[in-house]
Enzyme design. Structure first.
Site, PDB file in Angstrom:
ATOM      1  N   THR A   1       0.832  -1.209   0.000  1.00  0.00           N
ATOM      2  CA  THR A   1       0.000   0.000   0.000  1.00  0.00           C
ATOM      3  C   THR A   1       0.865   1.257   0.000  1.00  0.00           C
ATOM      4  OG1 THR A   1      -1.646  -1.220   1.242  1.00  0.00           O
ATOM      5  CG2 THR A   1      -1.875   1.161   1.249  1.00  0.00           C
ATOM      6  N   VAL A   2       1.802   1.365   0.954  1.00  0.00           N
ATOM      7  CA  VAL A   2       2.577   2.610   1.064  1.00  0.00           C
ATOM      8  C   VAL A   2       3.609   2.702  -0.064  1.00  0.00           C
ATOM      9  CG1 VAL A   2       4.011   4.040   2.561  1.00  0.00           C
ATOM     10  CG2 VAL A   2       2.213   2.620   3.565  1.00  0.00           C
TER      11      VAL A   2
ATOM     12  N   LYS B   1       6.275   2.731  12.528  1.00  0.00           N
ATOM     13  CA  LYS B   1       6.181   3.273  13.896  1.00  0.00           C
ATOM     14  C   LYS B   1       6.652   2.278  14.952  1.00  0.00           C
ATOM     15  CE  LYS B   1       2.047   1.822  12.285  1.00  0.00           C
ATOM     16  NZ  LYS B   1       0.935   2.079  11.435  1.00  0.00           N
TER      17      LYS B   1
ATOM     18  N   GLU C   1       8.649  10.682   9.269  1.00  0.00           N
ATOM     19  CA  GLU C   1       7.420  11.489   9.358  1.00  0.00           C
ATOM     20  C   GLU C   1       6.170  10.628   9.161  1.00  0.00           C
ATOM     21  OE1 GLU C   1       6.878  15.226   9.741  1.00  0.00           O
ATOM     22  OE2 GLU C   1       5.092  14.068  10.282  1.00  0.00           O
TER      23      GLU C   1
ATOM     24  N   GLY D   1       0.064   9.274   9.594  1.00  0.00           N
ATOM     25  CA  GLY D   1       0.060   9.166   8.133  1.00  0.00           C
ATOM     26  C   GLY D   1       0.477  10.438   7.430  1.00  0.00           C
TER      27      GLY D   1
ATOM     28  N   ILE E   1      -0.379  13.563   7.916  1.00  0.00           N
ATOM     29  CA  ILE E   1      -0.306  14.843   8.649  1.00  0.00           C
ATOM     30  C   ILE E   1       1.161  15.122   8.999  1.00  0.00           C
ATOM     31  CG2 ILE E   1      -1.061  16.125  10.697  1.00  0.00           C
ATOM     32  CD1 ILE E   1      -3.387  14.163  10.993  1.00  0.00           C
TER      33      ILE E   1
ATOM     34  N   ASP F   1      -0.639   0.357  18.577  1.00  0.00           N
ATOM     35  CA  ASP F   1      -0.269   1.223  17.453  1.00  0.00           C
ATOM     36  C   ASP F   1      -0.254   2.691  17.895  1.00  0.00           C
ATOM     37  OD1 ASP F   1      -0.031   1.652  14.396  1.00  0.00           O
ATOM     38  OD2 ASP F   1      -1.745   2.886  14.943  1.00  0.00           O
TER      39      ASP F   1
ATOM     40  N   LYS G   1       2.975   5.472  18.257  1.00  0.00           N
ATOM     41  CA  LYS G   1       2.972   6.826  17.700  1.00  0.00           C
ATOM     42  C   LYS G   1       3.152   7.866  18.798  1.00  0.00           C
ATOM     43  CE  LYS G   1       0.005   5.302  13.887  1.00  0.00           C
ATOM     44  NZ  LYS G   1      -1.391   5.016  13.527  1.00  0.00           N
TER      45      LYS G   1
END
Ligand code: HSE
Length: 425
Positions: free
Chosen positions: A10-11, A102, A126, A131, A133, A198, A202
């Site tokens: 996906t990323v 993360k 980042e 995500g 932001i 998760d 973060k």
């Protein structure tokens, strides 16, 4: 600038697509052509969301990190095993590394960042928090004149999606989680989302950047949303609150609090209205006051936006070599969870007979806890009632002692539910 990507899911696929569709804008900003020359994938023949026609694809990720023609590695595999070995190998080969991972940064960031510093390369992340932001850059750059007083965020999209659907559509937890998995929001192991791990990863990263301290993942007190019931959601609505899963980092009297837990927030506040899979982070600086950052916390192109912004920083040389932007990382003592002061929501299932509410409030008042609001609802033929209470601000230790005593009474039918209440204005 030659780039090697580890992972074209996906990323990774999002990064290839965004670099393609925004090529001229990115070139105008950097003056440099970005070439994704190599990528490592788990399965070469799997279908992908991007066009990988010009990329050399391999199943051997070490081939990519050891390739001397590559300048920057994008680690977009996830996890803390093979990803960690690959990041270490890339740094040892004097390559810059950008990661969206993360878990890796929160649990091994101190040693990885020290290694990057020793090798004089960048390790940027980042995309690991919220995500798309740009919250880490906002803290490091835009807010660098401030002493940070509070960071409070909705930083897990899956959890926010579940709570929103439960509140707005009365859906049950398991159903919505299944949908979040189908939509690709959830982690590979969805307990990371629903048990708060998760969000804790973060938050540990956010707190490090905001307060200039080492990463202390093991000091984040963590509670997920799996115990939130439809009754809690309905009572919160009746009290004029929304239940949100928050990560909160604040420094009070020189001590750092890092906590992840469901929280009742007044409906009138901005964070209470951040719904669905969206993320938002409230940062309060002592000069600027409260600031709020809102956007997509997951998804291919949103996360790619943050990964590529780190790449642009490396190309333009706008990244500071001081890790986190602080000259010296400090150790900040942690506030003991029992010392935290908070307002609390309590939900009790009790036999509905005269004197029960009086007994409950008597125990609370013995521990200096007063009742700000109460709602009672009879729920079954056995004459049981749900009693929902909002307390005043109390020390967690006091509340726990009072609840232990209340729990011992024969009129209490199940474990007392306790949820933090925060007024973030
Ligand atoms: N599972 C994560 C979430 C993905 O739901 O927020 C983005 O980190």
């Amino acid at each position: 600038m030659n780039i090697g990507i580890l992972g074209l899911g996906t990323v990774g696929g999002g990064v290839v697509n965004v670099l393609g569709k925004n090529e001229s804008e990115i070139f105008a900003r950097t003056g440099e052509k970005i070439n994704i020359t190599h990528a490592a994938v788990k399965n070469v023949s799997e279908p992908r969301i991007c066009n990988d026609g010009n990329i050399n694809i391999t199943q051997d990720a070490f081939e990519v990190v050891n390739n001397t023609d590559i300048d920057v590695i994008l680690e977009l595999i996830g996890g803390t095993t093979i990803a960690k070995d690959l990041v270490i190998a890339a740094i040892n080969n004097n390559k810059h590394v950008i990661t969206a991972n993360k878990a890796l940064i929160a649990t091994h960031g101190n040693e990885l960042l020290a290694l990057a510093q020793e090798k004089n390369v960048h390790l940027l992340f980042e995309a690991a928090v919220a995500g798309g932001i740009p919250i880490l850059k906002s803290l490091e750059q835009g807010l660098s004149a401030n002493k940070i007083e509070l960071v409070a965020g909705i930083i897990n999209g899956t959890g926010n999606f579940i709570l929103t659907e439960m509140r707005d559509k009365g859906r049950n937890f398991a159903d919505v989680l299944k949908e979040a998995q189908d939509l690709g929001y959830a982690e590979a192991d969805p307990t990371f989302d629903v048990e708060g791990i998760d969000a804790a990863h973060k938050l540990a990263i956010l707190a490090s950047i905001a307060y200039g301290c080492e990463l202390q993942m093991n000091q984040v007190s963590t509670e997920g949303i799996s115990q939130i019931s439809g009754e809690d959601v309905a009572f919160a609505t009746e009290f004029n609150y929304s239940i949100k899963h928050l990560g909160i980092a604040k420094k009070i009297n020189g001590e750092l609090q890092m906590r992840v837990h469901p929280t009742l927030i007044p409906k009138t506040q901005l964070l209470a209205n951040v719904d669905g899979v969206m993320n938002a982070v409230l940062v309060q600086g002592n000069a600027v006051g409260p600031t709020l950052y809102y956007g997509a916390g997951a998804g291919d192109e949103a996360t790619a936006s943050a990964v590529i912004a780190d790449l642009v920083d490396i190309i333009k040389g706008t990244v500071s070599h001081d890790i986190f932007g602080w000259k010296n990382l400090i150790k900040i003592p942690n506030c003991k969870p029992d010392d935290i002061e908070s307002v609390f929501y309590l939900r009790l299932l009790a036999t509905d007979k005269p004197g029960v509410l009086a007994d409950i409030t008597a125990i609370l008042s013995k521990h200096n806890i007063s009742v700000e609001s109460v709602i009672q609802k009879q729920i079954d033929q056995q004459n049981n009632a749900h009693i929902a209470i909002i307390t005043n601000r109390v020390k967690t230790a006091n509340l726990k002692t009072a609840i232990t005593q209340i729990q011992d009474h024969e009129f209490i039918q199940e474990s007392v539910k306790i949820i933090h209440v925060e007024n973030l204005d």
